[in-house]
Design an enzyme around this catalytic site. Structure first.
Site, PDB file in Angstrom:
ATOM      1  N   HIS A  70      -1.611  -2.271   1.815  1.00 43.86           N
ATOM      2  CA  HIS A  70      -2.955  -1.305   1.466  1.00 43.86           C
ATOM      3  C   HIS A  70      -2.301  -0.125   0.656  1.00 43.86           C
ATOM      4  CE1 HIS A  70      -5.907  -3.562   2.999  1.00 43.86           C
ATOM      5  NE2 HIS A  70      -5.521  -3.584   4.445  1.00 43.86           N
ATOM      6  N   HIS A  87       1.029  -5.527   7.042  1.00 40.18           N
ATOM      7  CA  HIS A  87      -0.295  -5.397   6.589  1.00 40.18           C
ATOM      8  C   HIS A  87      -0.905  -3.945   6.046  1.00 40.18           C
ATOM      9  CE1 HIS A  87      -4.667  -6.676   6.652  1.00 40.18           C
ATOM     10  NE2 HIS A  87      -4.874  -5.335   6.752  1.00 40.18           N
ATOM     11  N   GLU A  88      -0.678  -2.897   6.707  1.00 39.14           N
ATOM     12  CA  GLU A  88      -1.136  -1.437   6.248  1.00 39.14           C
ATOM     13  C   GLU A  88      -0.162  -1.083   5.205  1.00 39.14           C
ATOM     14  OE1 GLU A  88      -3.610  -0.389   7.178  1.00 39.14           O
ATOM     15  OE2 GLU A  88      -4.207  -1.747   8.903  1.00 39.14           O
TER      16      GLU A  88
END
Length: 452
Positions: free
Chosen positions: A26, A22-23
Site C-alpha cells: 500500500h 502487505h502494508e
C-alpha cells in the site's frame, strides 16, 4: 509452557513479516501515486517504537501485533491544508485508488511466490505418497502396500500432503477418485477409489484413513523400548526386540500390535509373538492380561512400551535450481490458490464443513510446529499464510481491501463515488461479517484444543 511461548513467538514473527509486506505494498504504490502517507504501523495500539522520515511519514511498531495499517492523508479523516490537497488519497483518480488498495494483496501474492522460490532452492524435505497399508475400500480398489500415488484425478501429486488434499477434495465433491499409482514393479496402474461411498458427515480431516489408506511414513516399527515389571511380557520380551508377528498375523507397525493383542486376549489362552532379536527370529509364547488404557477403558495388555520417534525420516525432497525454481513456485502458488478458493466455495455451498475455518490459535500452533521442523517447512507455512492473507483481503467485504475495491468498481460503473451513508452502512455490514467469521474461527480453535 514452552510450546505456548513458542507458538506465540512464531505467530508474532509470521504476522509481523506478512503484515509488513502487505502494508508496504500500500505504502509504496501510494507514494508512487503522490499520496502523502502519515503513518506506516506494524501492529495496533500504542507505538513501542517510532521514527519519522523526511517525507513526514511516521514508521511505528505498535503493542498489539495482530495486524497493521497505512494511514494516508484523506479529507474524510483529517483536515487537509489547501496546498496539500493534491496529496490527499480522496483526490486521486479512481484507478490510482484501485492500484493503491490492490497493492497490499498483490504484495502478499508476490511474497508467496518468493518464499516458495526460496523453499524450492533450499530444498523441501517431505514424505512421498507411498502406501504402507490398505484396508476397506482402498484394499477393495486394488491398492497395495508399496504402491506410490503419482496422480489423483489427473492432478500430479509428489507428496503425501498433496495426495491427501486431492483425495479430500474428491470426497467433499462426492465423486470417486481416479488414481494412477506406481506399483512395486515400477508399473503404472490405474485404480478407482470410491470416495462417493463415504457416509454423510464424514470427518474431512481423515479422508485417507476413512478410505482405508495408511501412508508409509505413518508406520513406525514395533520396537520394544521397555518391559513393565510383573507383566505378561516380563521374562518373555526384552528391550530392543522388534515385533514382526502376533499369533500368526504380520506386524508392520505399532498400531497393529495393540489390535492383535486385543484379539488374542478376547480369544483367550496363550498365543505366539514373533520377534527379531540379535539377528534371530524367535517365536515366544505369551498370554495377554486384562487392564485399563490411558482413558480408563478396559483393554488387553502384555506390558510393553514402544520407542516412537518424534518424526519419521523424510523420503522425498522438492529441490530445484534458482532458475527452474521460479516457474515451479508460480505453479505451486496457482495450485494453492485454487485449493483455497475451492475450499471457500465448498464451505459456502455446504459441501465442506465450517470446521475448516481456523483462527489465530491454530495459526500459532502450526507456526510453532513448522518452525521446529526446519526452515523449509517454515517458508512453506509463511507462503501459505501470505497467500491466505491475499485472498481474504480480496473478499468483497467492506473494511477489507476487497470491499474498497468493490466501492471503486461501483464508482467506475455509475460515474460517481458512493454516498458517505452507503459506505458507512457497508462498514457496519463488514464489521458484522468479520465478527461472525472471527467468532467461528475462535470456536473451531477451542474445539481443536479440547480434542487434543
Amino acid at each position: 509452557m514452552g510450546e505456548f511461548i513458542g507458538s506465540v513467538w512464531w505467530m508474532i514473527v509470521s504476522l509481523g513479516v506478512l503484515v509488513t509486506f502487505h502494508e508496504f505494498g500500500h505504502y509504496w504504490v501510494a507514494r508512487r501515486c503522490g499520496v502523502k502517507v502519515l503513518r506506516f504501523s506494524v501492529g495496533f495500539g500504542r507505538p513501542l517504537w517510532m521514527r519519522r522520515n523526511r517525507a513526514g511519514t511516521e514508521f511505528a511498531i505498535a503493542a498489539i501485533p495482530l495486524g497493521g495499517y497505512v494511514k494516508m492523508l484523506d479529507e474524510r479523516e483529517v483536515e487537509v491544508h489547501p496546498h496539500e490537497r493534491d496529496q490527499a488519497f480522496n483526490h486521486k483518480s479512481v484507478w490510482q485508488r484501485i492500484a493503491i488498495v490492490a497493492a497490499g494483496p498483490a504484495a502478499n501474492l508476490l511474497l508467496c511466490i518468493a518464499l516458495l522460490w526460496a523453499m524450492f532452492v533450499l530444498g523441501k524435505q517431505d514424505y512421498s505418497p507411498t502406501i504402507g497399508r490398505t484396508s476397506g475400500m482402498a484394499q477393495a480398489a486394488g491398492l497395495q502396500s508399496g504402491d506410490r500415488l503419482i496422480s489423483v484425478d489427473a492432478r500430479s501429486v509428489v507428496t503425501a500432503g498433496q495426495a491427501s488434499m486431492a483425495l479430500t477434495t474428491a470426497a467433499m465433491d462426492r465423486h470417486d477418485a481416479r488414481l494412477e499409482v506406481l506399483d512395486a514393479q515400477d508399473r503404472v496402474q490405474t485404480r478407482v477409489l470410491p470416495l462417493s461411498q463415504l457416509p454423510q458427515g464424514f470427518d474431512e480431516r481423515r479422508v485417507p484413513v476413512l478410505a482405508g489408506l495408511t501412508w508409509q511414513f505413518w508406520l513406525q516399527p514395533a520396537l520394544v523400548e521397555k518391559v513393565v515389571p510383573d507383566s505378561a511380557a516380563q521374562g518373555v520380551l526384552l528391550p530392543g526386540d522388534l515385533i514382526v508377528a502376533v499369533d500368526g498375523q504380520r506386524i508392520d507397525a505399532i498400531d497393529q500390535v495393540f489390535t492383535e493383542i486385543h484379539t488374542l486376549g478376547k480369544r483367550g489362552g496363550p498365543g505366539m509373538i514373533e520377534v527379531l532379536r540379535g539377528g534371530e527370529r524367535l517365536a515366544l509364547e505369551i498370554t495377554p492380561r486384562q487392564g485399563k488404557d490411558g482413558r480408563g477403558q478396559p483393554t488387553w495388555q502384555i506390558g510393553i512400551g514402544f520407542a516412537q520417534s518424534s518424526a519419521p525420516a523424510y523420503d522425498a525432497e522438492l529441490k530445484y535450481g534458482p532458475l527452474a525454481a521460479l516457474p515451479v513456485a508460480v505453479r505451486e502458488t496457482a495450485r494453492m490458490a485454487g485449493d483455497s478458493l475451492g475450499m471457500m466455495r465448498r464451505i459456502v455451498t455446504g459441501n465442506a464443513s465450517l470446521q475448516n475455518i481456523s483462527g489465530p490459535v491454530t495459526i500459532a500452533r502450526v507456526a510453532n510446529v513448522s518452525a521446529q521442523r526446519g526452515l523449509d517447512w517454515f517458508l512453506f507455512f509463511l507462503a501459505l499464510l501470505s497467500l491466505s492473507l491475499c485472498i481474504i483481503n480480496l473478499l468483497p467485504i467492506p473494511i477489507l481491501d476487497g470491499g474498497h475495491l468493490l466501492y471503486y468498481l461501483i464508482e467506475l460503473v455509475k460515474g460517481s463515488p458512493l454516498s458517505e451513508r452507503a459506505m458507512a452502512a457497508g462498514q457496519y455490514v463488514g464489521l458484522a461479517l468479520l465478527a461472525g467469521l472471527m467468532g467461528l474461527a475462535f470456536y473451531n480453535d477451542i474445539l481443536g484444543l479440547a480434542a487434543r
